[in-house]
Design a protein around this motif. Structure first.
Motif, short mmCIF file in Angstrom:
data_model
loop_
_atom_site.label_atom_id
_atom_site.label_comp_id
_atom_site.label_asym_id
_atom_site.label_seq_id
_atom_site.Cartn_x
_atom_site.Cartn_y
_atom_site.Cartn_z
N UNK A 1 -16.75 20.22 -3.60
CA UNK A 1 -16.46 18.82 -3.94
C UNK A 1 -16.99 17.88 -2.87
N UNK A 2 -17.36 16.69 -3.31
CA UNK A 2 -17.74 15.62 -2.39
C UNK A 2 -16.48 15.05 -1.76
N UNK A 3 -16.51 14.84 -0.44
CA UNK A 3 -15.33 14.37 0.28
C UNK A 3 -15.71 13.16 1.13
N UNK B 1 -11.90 -0.62 0.25
CA UNK B 1 -12.90 -0.07 -0.66
C UNK B 1 -12.78 1.45 -0.77
N UNK B 2 -12.28 2.12 0.29
CA UNK B 2 -12.07 3.56 0.20
C UNK B 2 -11.04 3.89 -0.89
N UNK B 3 -10.01 3.07 -0.95
CA UNK B 3 -8.95 3.29 -1.94
C UNK B 3 -9.40 2.86 -3.33
N UNK B 4 -10.06 1.75 -3.40
CA UNK B 4 -10.41 1.17 -4.71
C UNK B 4 -11.54 1.92 -5.41
N UNK B 5 -12.33 2.67 -4.66
CA UNK B 5 -13.45 3.40 -5.28
C UNK B 5 -13.16 4.90 -5.39
N UNK B 6 -11.96 5.34 -5.03
CA UNK B 6 -11.65 6.77 -5.02
C UNK B 6 -11.43 7.29 -6.44
N UNK B 7 -11.77 8.55 -6.66
CA UNK B 7 -11.47 9.23 -7.91
C UNK B 7 -10.13 9.94 -7.85
N UNK B 8 -9.79 10.47 -6.69
CA UNK B 8 -8.48 11.03 -6.42
C UNK B 8 -8.27 10.93 -4.92
N UNK B 9 -7.04 10.63 -4.51
CA UNK B 9 -6.73 10.41 -3.10
C UNK B 9 -5.77 11.47 -2.57
N UNK B 10 -6.05 11.95 -1.38
CA UNK B 10 -5.10 12.77 -0.63
C UNK B 10 -4.69 11.97 0.59
N UNK B 11 -3.39 11.72 0.72
CA UNK B 11 -2.88 10.89 1.82
C UNK B 11 -1.95 11.74 2.67
N UNK B 12 -2.30 11.87 3.94
CA UNK B 12 -1.60 12.77 4.86
C UNK B 12 -0.86 11.94 5.89
N UNK B 13 0.45 12.19 6.05
CA UNK B 13 1.24 11.38 6.98
C UNK B 13 2.45 12.16 7.47
N UNK B 14 2.78 11.91 8.73
CA UNK B 14 4.00 12.46 9.30
C UNK B 14 4.98 11.33 9.59
N UNK C 1 -17.36 13.72 -9.09
CA UNK C 1 -16.21 13.04 -8.52
C UNK C 1 -16.13 13.20 -7.01
N UNK C 2 -15.30 12.36 -6.40
CA UNK C 2 -15.13 12.38 -4.95
C UNK C 2 -13.65 12.44 -4.61
N UNK C 3 -13.32 13.30 -3.66
CA UNK C 3 -11.97 13.39 -3.12
C UNK C 3 -11.93 12.56 -1.85
N UNK C 4 -11.11 11.54 -1.82
CA UNK C 4 -10.99 10.67 -0.65
C UNK C 4 -9.72 11.03 0.10
N UNK C 5 -9.87 11.25 1.42
CA UNK C 5 -8.74 11.64 2.25
C UNK C 5 -8.42 10.55 3.26
#
Length: 266
Positions: free
Chosen positions: A149-151, A170-183, A122-126
């Motif tokens: 983990x693959x990132x 495509x980053x969102x649509x192919x992700x296995x799990x997403x970490x979204x960081x925002x202020x 799996x891949x963790x997409x940030x």
């Protein structure tokens, strides 16, 4: 289970068939901790219980304490990681642990192989909303990579210029799990969760003007998201987000393996 005699008795019981190997494994999961002088107790078996080794929280510890803990942990662990380490502290730690490496954006000091090879599927997409969120985003990314983990990273795609995100769907649509960081107002995870078919972990950061209240505004936005499938960690907690993402992938992999029927079984 904290003395050699207790361990010997357990191993003898297994050898004599009085205790099953599985029962012994359960007992050993809570067996081992090691004191470092009088200021720390290293939980060597945390990875056995939870899948992730213990990490060192840097603030509040002296460089000498951090170095001693790292030297003790390295005897049992392939990777040793200390978080929230400022450059001046790292310089002092490195004088005591010469092979310690530093990830300045993430503020992580680690003893690790020169090449980090993913060992988990799996891949963790940030994703980060802005450049100012990168210290927290990189803390998550480096933590995940050190954990095996693959990132993949996609930075500066906040809602103020939403086309930047949409051009990289495509980053969102192919992700296995997403970490979204925002202020700021913290809207990006809601937008991403409306596009994704995988779990989204939202990380509020303390970036923003006065009314952002050091990340509280972003935290509340994420907690009140109208998009489903979002989990929210604490303000600036990139480390916790990476561990949660890893647990999701590890659990998914375990379920897949356990539910796969043997060959020849329909």
């Amino acid at each position: 289970m904290s003395t050699p005699e207790a361990l010997r008795q357990l191993l003898n019981a297994v050898a004599q068939g009085k205790v099953s190997p599985d029962t012994a494994l359960e007992k050993l999961k809570y067996f081992d901790f090691e004191p470092v002088e009088e200021f720390a107790k290293i939980d060597h078996h945390r990875a056995l219980r939870t899948g992730f080794p213990e990490a060192i929280w840097g603030p509040g510890k002296t460089p000498e304490q951090i170095a001693q803990i790292m030297q003790t942990m390295r005897q049992r662990s392939r990777v040793v990681m200390a978080t929230r380490i400022e450059p001046a502290v790292y310089d002092q730690v490195r004088s005591l642990v010469p092979d310690a490496v530093y990830y300045p954006m993430a503020r992580i000091c680690a003893i690790a192989p020169l090449t980090l090879t993913p060992v988990h599927p799996g891949t963790i997409t940030l994703l980060s909303a802005g450049t100012a969120d990168l210290p927290v985003a990189e803390e998550a990314a480096i933590t995940a990579e050190l954990a095996g983990f693959q990132v993949q990273r996609l930075w500066d795609v906040g809602v103020a210029g939403i086309h930047r995100l949409l051009n990289n769907r495509h980053f969102v649509q192919t992700a296995d799990v997403l970490i979204v960081v925002a202020g700021m107002e913290g809207a990006l995870p809601s937008v991403v969760a409306g596009l994704a078919d995988c779990p989204v972990i939202a990380v509020p950061t303390s970036v923003g003007y006065g009314a952002s209240f050091d990340g509280l505004a972003a935290l509340l936005t994420m907690l009140n998201s109208c998009a489903a499938g979002i989990g929210v960690v604490n303000i600036d907690n990139g480390f916790g987000a990476a561990v949660l993402a890893g647990q999701i992938l590890r659990t998914a992999s375990r379920i897949t393996v356990e539910s796969t029927p043997p060959k020849g079984v329909p």
